[in-house]
Scaffold this motif. Sequence first.
Motif, PDB file in Angstrom:
ATOM      1  N   TYR A 185      -1.184  -1.133  -9.986  1.00  0.00           N
ATOM      2  CA  TYR A 185      -1.830  -0.802  -8.715  1.00  0.00           C
ATOM      3  C   TYR A 185      -2.802  -1.922  -8.328  1.00  0.00           C
ATOM      4  O   TYR A 185      -3.692  -2.274  -9.100  1.00  0.00           O
ATOM      5  CB  TYR A 185      -2.574   0.533  -8.814  1.00  0.00           C
ATOM      6  CG  TYR A 185      -1.653   1.708  -9.017  1.00  0.00           C
ATOM      7  CD1 TYR A 185      -0.854   2.168  -7.979  1.00  0.00           C
ATOM      8  CD2 TYR A 185      -1.557   2.339 -10.250  1.00  0.00           C
ATOM      9  CE1 TYR A 185       0.006   3.234  -8.151  1.00  0.00           C
ATOM     10  CE2 TYR A 185      -0.698   3.408 -10.437  1.00  0.00           C
ATOM     11  CZ  TYR A 185       0.080   3.852  -9.387  1.00  0.00           C
ATOM     12  OH  TYR A 185       0.933   4.903  -9.558  1.00  0.00           O
ATOM     13  N   THR A 222       0.831  -1.207   0.000  1.00  0.00           N
ATOM     14  CA  THR A 222       0.000   0.000   0.000  1.00  0.00           C
ATOM     15  C   THR A 222       0.863   1.253   0.000  1.00  0.00           C
ATOM     16  O   THR A 222       0.614   2.207  -0.750  1.00  0.00           O
ATOM     17  CB  THR A 222      -0.930   0.008   1.222  1.00  0.00           C
ATOM     18  OG1 THR A 222      -1.742  -1.173   1.207  1.00  0.00           O
ATOM     19  CG2 THR A 222      -1.828   1.230   1.216  1.00  0.00           C
ATOM     20  N   GLU A 239       2.487   1.839  -3.392  1.00  0.00           N
ATOM     21  CA  GLU A 239       1.573   2.348  -4.406  1.00  0.00           C
ATOM     22  C   GLU A 239       1.167   3.792  -4.122  1.00  0.00           C
ATOM     23  O   GLU A 239       0.957   4.579  -5.055  1.00  0.00           O
ATOM     24  CB  GLU A 239       0.346   1.440  -4.493  1.00  0.00           C
ATOM     25  CG  GLU A 239       0.691   0.041  -5.015  1.00  0.00           C
ATOM     26  CD  GLU A 239      -0.532  -0.820  -5.274  1.00  0.00           C
ATOM     27  OE1 GLU A 239      -1.657  -0.294  -5.153  1.00  0.00           O
ATOM     28  OE2 GLU A 239      -0.361  -2.003  -5.596  1.00  0.00           O
ATOM     29  N   THR A 240       1.057   4.146  -2.831  1.00  0.00           N
ATOM     30  CA  THR A 240       0.747   5.535  -2.486  1.00  0.00           C
ATOM     31  C   THR A 240       1.852   6.459  -2.965  1.00  0.00           C
ATOM     32  O   THR A 240       1.593   7.560  -3.461  1.00  0.00           O
ATOM     33  CB  THR A 240       0.561   5.688  -0.965  1.00  0.00           C
ATOM     34  OG1 THR A 240      -0.474   4.794  -0.525  1.00  0.00           O
ATOM     35  CG2 THR A 240       0.180   7.107  -0.605  1.00  0.00           C
ATOM     36  N   ASN A 288       3.968   5.734  -5.464  1.00  0.00           N
ATOM     37  CA  ASN A 288       3.990   5.680  -6.926  1.00  0.00           C
ATOM     38  C   ASN A 288       2.921   6.553  -7.562  1.00  0.00           C
ATOM     39  O   ASN A 288       3.138   7.151  -8.622  1.00  0.00           O
ATOM     40  CB  ASN A 288       3.805   4.236  -7.410  1.00  0.00           C
ATOM     41  CG  ASN A 288       5.026   3.384  -7.164  1.00  0.00           C
ATOM     42  OD1 ASN A 288       6.116   3.902  -6.929  1.00  0.00           O
ATOM     43  ND2 ASN A 288       4.860   2.078  -7.207  1.00  0.00           N
ATOM     44  N   VAL A 289       1.756   6.639  -6.907  1.00  0.00           N
ATOM     45  CA  VAL A 289       0.655   7.393  -7.508  1.00  0.00           C
ATOM     46  C   VAL A 289       0.986   8.879  -7.572  1.00  0.00           C
ATOM     47  O   VAL A 289       0.514   9.597  -8.460  1.00  0.00           O
ATOM     48  CB  VAL A 289      -0.665   7.149  -6.743  1.00  0.00           C
ATOM     49  CG1 VAL A 289      -0.716   7.935  -5.441  1.00  0.00           C
ATOM     50  CG2 VAL A 289      -1.868   7.519  -7.609  1.00  0.00           C
ATOM     51  N   LEU A 347      -5.641   6.147  -2.587  1.00  0.00           N
ATOM     52  CA  LEU A 347      -5.153   5.087  -3.462  1.00  0.00           C
ATOM     53  C   LEU A 347      -5.733   5.239  -4.857  1.00  0.00           C
ATOM     54  O   LEU A 347      -6.831   5.775  -5.028  1.00  0.00           O
ATOM     55  CB  LEU A 347      -5.553   3.712  -2.901  1.00  0.00           C
ATOM     56  CG  LEU A 347      -4.944   3.322  -1.558  1.00  0.00           C
ATOM     57  CD1 LEU A 347      -5.593   2.033  -1.051  1.00  0.00           C
ATOM     58  CD2 LEU A 347      -3.438   3.141  -1.678  1.00  0.00           C
TER      59      LEU A 347
END
Length: 833
Positions: free
Chosen positions: A478, A223, A226-227, A229-230, A457
């Motif tokens: 994701y 998590t 991905e947070t 990466n976003v 997310l």
Amino acid sequence: MADRGLDLEPSLNALNSLILGRPVAVVVAFLAVTAFLMGGIGMIQTVEDQSDAFSEDIDAQEALDAVNEEFGATFGDDEESTQLLQDSQNTLSKPALLRSLDVIKRTNERAELRLTDATGPATIIAQEIDPTAESYAAQRRAISRASDTELKTAVRQSADRPGFQALVSEDFNRRSASASASITVLTHSFPPQGDNLQEVQLGVKEIADRSDGDIRVFGLGITNSETANVIGDSLGIVMPAVLGLILLFLIVAYRDPFDLILGLVALLLSLLWTFGFIGYAGIPFDQNMISVPILLLAVGIDFGIHIVNRYREEKGRGFDVREAMTITNSQLAVAFLIVTVTTVFGFGANLTSNFEPTRNFAIVASVGIIFTFLIFSFFLPSAKIIADRNRKRFNIPSFGSSPLATEESILGRALPAVASVSKRAPVTLLLIFLVVSGGAAAYGAGVDRSFEQEDFLPPEDLPDYIENLPEPFAPSEYTAAGSINFIEDNFAAGNDDQITMYIEGPFTRDSALESVYRTTKEPPDTYLTTGNRAETTSIITVIQSYADRDPEFAALVARNDRDGNGVPDRNLEQIYDALEASPAGDRADEYLTDDRRAIRVEFAVESDASQGEITADSREYTEDFRYTATATGTIVVFQAVTDLIFQSAFQSLFLAIGLTGVFLIGVYWLLDRKPLLGVVNVLPILVTVAVLLATMRVLGLSLNAVTATILSITVGVGVAYSVHMTHRFIDEYTGGASTDKSLRITLQGTGGALVGSMLTTSIGTGALVLAISPILGQFGLLMAVSVFYSFVTAIVVFPSAAYVWARYDQGRSFRDWLWEQTNSTPQFASHED
């Protein structure tokens, strides 16, 4: 002679002489500062888990933390565990169990993944078949060699083991030994202060991805990754789109390649200075920060277009380069300063927020606006002088050198027409504006508010235009949102439709459990019931469940259950001792503390009930318990955060409006002894905020962790439009022009610049809708709408307010003034053309 207010002309002349007299030195100094601040860009760190920052210091969250510390977890949601989520036609079939064990086995073989334990249906069933199968290879052999009948028998027997049913989906069928989903929890060991959870979970994911695709990996490390990466992916998609759109509209606005390049360089310096400050100040870069460069571009574009447009006006009157820029700077310096201060008020008002990410945003945005003011007030005029002098020296032709709106242009004829309409009935129009905005504000006050972990997310399914982007814009993979949805949809333990009641005892007293059991009768309407009793999971249900499976324990409970309702009401310590020594002991630890002074009770709630209704009922329900009870859980925590978001949004809004109003009233009194101009200046932005709130409700957009700042930001960004209108108007008005002429010049000159600023800003900020995170897309849409509304109200509302103010300013008594405004078309005896 009447007091005309503070005379800034000598100070402005001295400043202009200093800046515009040494343009090369100014440009070199700004470039040197840029080189220094760029060193901070490499120090910027992104935030991984932003949602936790919004629930810090909230009572419900502290209670939930205490529950998690004092009671055993249902299944691995601690920071050192990884969850394998398996989804197939039957995850309890032999092939599915073997695939799960293969992932566990390969994970165990990689020392760097630090696997210490694995608990899931496959490991439990394998040990049911062969209790001596301790290694994962042995467990795999046990399942592989079992017949279908032996496997089904083992599944049915495993179902009675503590925790097994929490690891299989709610559609688990004991008879057919089937379930469509399962969870396996991998526990890792880390050295003290170990921080490589992401690498470990990504390593497990790499293994799982090679297992026929029915196993996904989920955990805090995934998590957080991905947070982070976003943020990068969103910037990579949004910024090129923003810059491309801005470039397109700036080409139209400037119509000159040299002016365009100067404007873009100034915008770039604003961004570099701000990002450098973020790095040096050690402020983490989170999703809230993605909007900062967009906002800086919005204000910078506004400043740049006004400087170039006003400079072209003065050049058109025959002034040379230095004289034209001196007049431009003198006329715009005060307006820019007012805009900067009011914008800082709008952004800085978020410092009162309860949330650290919002406060960080307020700091960075405010500092960035100050940087933008300095760059466009000093660097751009100096660079413009250097460029135009060299163009003249080398005989380089000018291109689009006229202002945006001239008397001959369609825009130049259309904008002043608004004043003609306003002149006929300014008071009536103002009353209409006030009634409409009052109704909009009343309607908008019911705007939805929300806070969810998924806000931070990317969505489970990305739009096609994002999925199909080529490198280097292609987004990362994701899975976190999909995993969260998978758990919520398939597992009771992962379902957010429940309330945790933390009840402090002591629970060794004979009547303790009985009193809790009595209170579960006739619960609130938002709670699920069976008969007239709440559906609960607690130490009571653990006792009853184990009694159903173990006759000896059932006899013990019966001997100590005086009223025969299945809840023991004496010798509770003996009951607990027997339970903890049994196979159900681990399950008991989830609901009873070690010192037996507190329990937790999970209440199922209606899935269609609102978060607010459930929370209100739960807080009221705590009063019914004999012992001290605290309602907590995800629903209660998120509702507390939601309430604070709503409170902070309007607190910041009122502070921004209050500070802006007081400042503008004071400035116009100081400069022109006309304090009511401050009210005229604020009126359009009040209409904007009211209509924006109503628009949010109409569109179904909520105030959340990111969009909650939109109201005060609207004040900060939107007030610039009315400031430019007011400042230009009063310049012309005090210079001897009539109200009609002052408004015509203002709408034609400044109004034309505002059109270019509005188009570039609204399209640029609106490009945030392309961001991967939906919450940022909503923010971008609202920013675009708010900028458009700010422009419209500055063009439409301001002229009516100016006419009313001008009539009052001409010294009539209030009664005569009001009578004339409501009964005749105003005629302005003074200030004639």
